[in-house]
Write a protein that holds these residues in place. Sequence first.
Motif, PDB file in Angstrom:
ATOM      1  N   HIS A 138       0.241   6.502  -7.871  1.00 49.73           N
ATOM      2  CA  HIS A 138      -0.367   5.895  -6.693  1.00 49.73           C
ATOM      3  C   HIS A 138      -1.873   6.035  -6.853  1.00 49.73           C
ATOM      4  O   HIS A 138      -2.440   7.062  -6.501  1.00 49.73           O
ATOM      5  N   GLY A 139      -2.522   5.025  -7.382  1.00 46.17           N
ATOM      6  CA  GLY A 139      -3.968   5.077  -7.492  1.00 46.17           C
ATOM      7  C   GLY A 139      -4.584   4.247  -6.389  1.00 46.17           C
ATOM      8  O   GLY A 139      -4.281   4.431  -5.216  1.00 46.17           O
ATOM      9  N   MET A 140      -5.441   3.294  -6.757  1.00 48.08           N
ATOM     10  CA  MET A 140      -5.998   2.409  -5.735  1.00 48.08           C
ATOM     11  C   MET A 140      -4.889   1.526  -5.173  1.00 48.08           C
ATOM     12  O   MET A 140      -4.970   1.018  -4.059  1.00 48.08           O
ATOM     13  N   LEU A 141      -3.809   1.367  -5.972  1.00 45.75           N
ATOM     14  CA  LEU A 141      -2.624   0.615  -5.565  1.00 45.75           C
ATOM     15  C   LEU A 141      -1.461   1.241  -6.307  1.00 45.75           C
ATOM     16  O   LEU A 141      -1.371   2.465  -6.402  1.00 45.75           O
ATOM     17  N   HIS A 142      -0.605   0.447  -6.868  1.00 49.47           N
ATOM     18  CA  HIS A 142       0.484   0.904  -7.721  1.00 49.47           C
ATOM     19  C   HIS A 142       0.393   0.107  -9.011  1.00 49.47           C
ATOM     20  O   HIS A 142      -0.271  -0.935  -9.052  1.00 49.47           O
ATOM     21  N   ASN A 153      -0.358   4.445  -1.099  1.00 51.28           N
ATOM     22  CA  ASN A 153      -1.134   5.676  -1.010  1.00 51.28           C
ATOM     23  C   ASN A 153      -1.278   6.072   0.462  1.00 51.28           C
ATOM     24  O   ASN A 153      -1.846   5.321   1.260  1.00 51.28           O
ATOM     25  N   ALA A 161       0.849  -1.198   0.000  1.00 49.98           N
ATOM     26  CA  ALA A 161       0.000   0.000   0.000  1.00 49.98           C
ATOM     27  C   ALA A 161       0.886   1.250   0.000  1.00 49.98           C
ATOM     28  O   ALA A 161       1.599   1.509   0.966  1.00 49.98           O
ATOM     29  N   SER A 218      -4.439   5.410   2.412  1.00 48.51           N
ATOM     30  CA  SER A 218      -4.913   4.050   2.654  1.00 48.51           C
ATOM     31  C   SER A 218      -4.682   3.648   4.108  1.00 48.51           C
ATOM     32  O   SER A 218      -3.624   3.930   4.682  1.00 48.51           O
ATOM     33  N   TYR A 255      -1.457   1.776   4.483  1.00 49.42           N
ATOM     34  CA  TYR A 255      -0.250   2.453   3.998  1.00 49.42           C
ATOM     35  C   TYR A 255       1.008   1.946   4.705  1.00 49.42           C
ATOM     36  O   TYR A 255       1.066   1.902   5.928  1.00 49.42           O
TER      37      TYR A 255
END
Length: 296
Positions: free
Chosen positions: A148-152, A68, A66, A71, A74
């Motif tokens: 860095h969106g919902m994940l990578h 982001n 994680a 999150s 993170y």
Amino acid sequence: MENQLIGALEAGGTKMVCATGYANGTIVEQTELPTTTPDETMGAVTSWFSKRDIKALGIGAFGPTAVNPSSPQYGKILETPKTAWRYFDILGTMQRALDVPCGYDTDVNVACLGECTFGCAQGLDNVVYLTIGTGVGAGVMVGGQLIHGMLHPEAGHILVTRDPTDPLKEGSGCPYHDSCLEGLIAGPAVKKRWGGKRASELADDGEAMSLMAGYLAQALMTYVLCYAPQRIVIGGGVADHTPIVALARAKAAELLNGYIATPEIEHIEKYIVNNSLAGRQGIMGCLALGAGALKA
């Protein structure tokens, strides 16, 4: 800040590379520690860094992880095949042990950052970095920012069309996908297809290299069309010890078939390139990440 010592941790599934250096990319000291259990490994890592007067730390971790900051996970490793590491909090562990500002990202994102800051992609802000080794990973910078969106990005797992001449008729080297890029060209696939051989042992085998380059070329075309990068940089053991980058570059140009007409594609030998920092791009990217954390 230029004179302040920064720590760099390249946290891999096989080994942890620990280093110290400066914001200008200079590496002062470097060591490797085996990746075993989380407690044993991170105990050794935190012990090593605690003996050095670092003012910040940049961490590039194996994934999925994680990245982001918004999150709740993170800084933690996510659904990795290395089950003992699932949901282990690498970032929190290092912050608690060292009490210094920390930057956190994936190992391939920091390698991308290293090439953009110190290597062959300096001055560019839209770059794809691909590593081909025991797996295939991608770091992507768009508009000067690592994605860095919902994940990578997990662009090493894009699906490619199987070559009908491929000796690997069933399955792949990936436990999740039968025909993804990683499953067909990374180390496990090479060994599975060619009787346990490593890619470097097949470097002079024209048919083997052409097959692997064909899969890589399909992926490169996808990256060109989807990310529109200013440069694609390729590293990792398979890429470093075989001619597949040069072969795939030519095949990618054939696949594009003149559809993209830009100076970059016209001079594709300067557009799709091998890495430039002799295997140090990850650690140097961690130094840049740590320097950014120090400024924040």
